[in-house]
Motif scaffolding. Sequence first.
Motif, mmCIF file in Angstrom:
data_model
loop_
_atom_site.group_PDB
_atom_site.id
_atom_site.type_symbol
_atom_site.label_atom_id
_atom_site.label_comp_id
_atom_site.label_asym_id
_atom_site.label_seq_id
_atom_site.Cartn_x
_atom_site.Cartn_y
_atom_site.Cartn_z
ATOM 1 N N ARG A 145 0.655 -1.145 -0.158
ATOM 2 C CA ARG A 145 0.177 -0.017 -0.116
ATOM 3 C C ARG A 145 1.016 1.091 0.087
ATOM 4 N N THR A 146 0.543 2.153 -0.668
ATOM 5 C CA THR A 146 0.923 3.500 -0.726
ATOM 6 C C THR A 146 0.102 4.735 -0.846
ATOM 7 N N THR A 200 7.015 2.214 13.575
ATOM 8 C CA THR A 200 6.125 2.167 14.453
ATOM 9 C C THR A 200 6.473 1.235 15.553
ATOM 10 N N ILE A 201 7.267 0.267 15.258
ATOM 11 C CA ILE A 201 7.624 -0.615 16.274
ATOM 12 C C ILE A 201 8.460 -0.072 17.092
ATOM 13 N N ASP A 210 2.706 -1.656 9.750
ATOM 14 C CA ASP A 210 2.288 -2.330 8.477
ATOM 15 C C ASP A 210 3.413 -2.950 7.527
ATOM 16 N N PRO A 211 3.534 -4.137 7.560
ATOM 17 C CA PRO A 211 4.669 -4.839 6.649
ATOM 18 C C PRO A 211 4.216 -4.564 5.477
ATOM 19 N N TYR A 212 2.995 -4.213 4.991
ATOM 20 C CA TYR A 212 2.764 -3.635 3.567
ATOM 21 C C TYR A 212 2.978 -2.460 3.173
ATOM 22 N N ALA A 213 3.431 -1.600 4.036
ATOM 23 C CA ALA A 213 3.662 -0.001 3.663
ATOM 24 C C ALA A 213 4.845 0.018 2.762
ATOM 25 N N VAL A 259 3.155 -12.039 10.301
ATOM 26 C CA VAL A 259 4.367 -11.186 10.247
ATOM 27 C C VAL A 259 4.259 -9.838 11.009
ATOM 28 N N LEU A 260 3.067 -9.554 11.542
ATOM 29 C CA LEU A 260 3.084 -8.549 12.385
ATOM 30 C C LEU A 260 3.710 -8.806 13.680
#
Length: 424
Positions: A145-146, A200-201, A210-213, A259-260
């Motif tokens: 995602r973007t 964020t972690i 978000d692993p999909y950022a 994965v999170l």
Amino acid sequence: MADHTEHFLKLKREIADSYPDFEARASRAWTEIIAELANLVSTVSVKKSEYIPQVNFSELALLPPQTVEEIRRIGTVVIKDVVDDTEARAWQDDLKDFLKTNPDVTGFPEGDKQFFELYWTRPQVQARSHPNLLAASAWLNNLYRTEEPLEGVDLSTPLTYADRFRIRHPGVQWDAHPPHVDSGSIERWEDSAFRLCFDTILSGEWRKHDPYALTNRLNARSSLYGRPSQASVFRTFQGWLAMSETEPTQGTLKVFPDVLLSNSYIILRPFFRPLVPTDSNEILDVKNWVFDISYADFPGILPKEGGFTGPRPTPQTHPHMMLEKTMTSVPKVMPGDAVFWHSDVVHSVEIEHTGKEDSAVMYIPSMPTTPSNKAYVEKQKECFLQARSPPDFPKSSQNFIGIGKAHDLLSPIGAQAMGLPIAV
């Protein structure tokens, strides 16, 4: 690096100084993550392989949003019927014929080769250029995602990353692939852009990770030390295409199915130290862990070939992941099925192969069009045309009898993915 102690200590201090109230925020997140890991264990240990999503290739565009989000969270998916069974089995037969014709190809283990340093055989060239596999790759790329369009980035136009294949024999034990993460090692902390993927972690808000950022992934450098066989490209998912039937206990893939949580735990682990021995019955109690940046270790990061490998979590270094219960074998696959796992997913290969037939797969990840990926493909294309190993792998000649050529590509999109003219 002969001695990386001071380097690692400096890196920990740098990270800690980069975030306000780092100790307090990280400690609170650490406690929360450990509690969530315990919940995951209780679920996964019951469902086992059923926990891994399975979808049909023909239904990818029709999946309900909740299924897509489940795939994102778990980070692994089996996509059924990507390629026709007979075509996939024929590729395995062709590869076996290729190996008979070229018995001196590099592979391991010595004396009984089953994993091969081959990249341009005709079946591999054909499989990577199969329109269905490239369509699946595009679908996976679009899970990222973007917030705004990014220059030079096209998630719907996949590129090809050449990798190897295995034909694993029954009854042979493999211990070369314990739980590990590819696509970057110490780089996850050391490279400033890669570190931003986990911002964020590190700021204590791990649930927002978000692993999909996409944005920071594009500039993340996953290979700072030029170590051989470490991918320098951005792969959204690693993957393989099955050329045989393979099911749990038959030498298949195992994954940590969240994965999170695995990202959050692994990224914060270097900042905490146990107060009891790692084999203690009390090791899982969060009260027996303390924030500490005075020790140099990044647990699971190991020196290798002038750089580093890992993360390689173990029950001793990352006990709360309870790997003996959470590492989950993917469900049974048939020839033509594909398995994909997010590039951050902890994965391994089963030590035992209890089946009666060979377990054969070609490693084919999903890779989108980005400026750095396109630059890699340009170099990779020249390696293909000159029958040499790809840039990320140890240099070797691939000029074997029956090696694949440009005219073996199966589709125009396959040629485009290789950086070749569409009319090949």
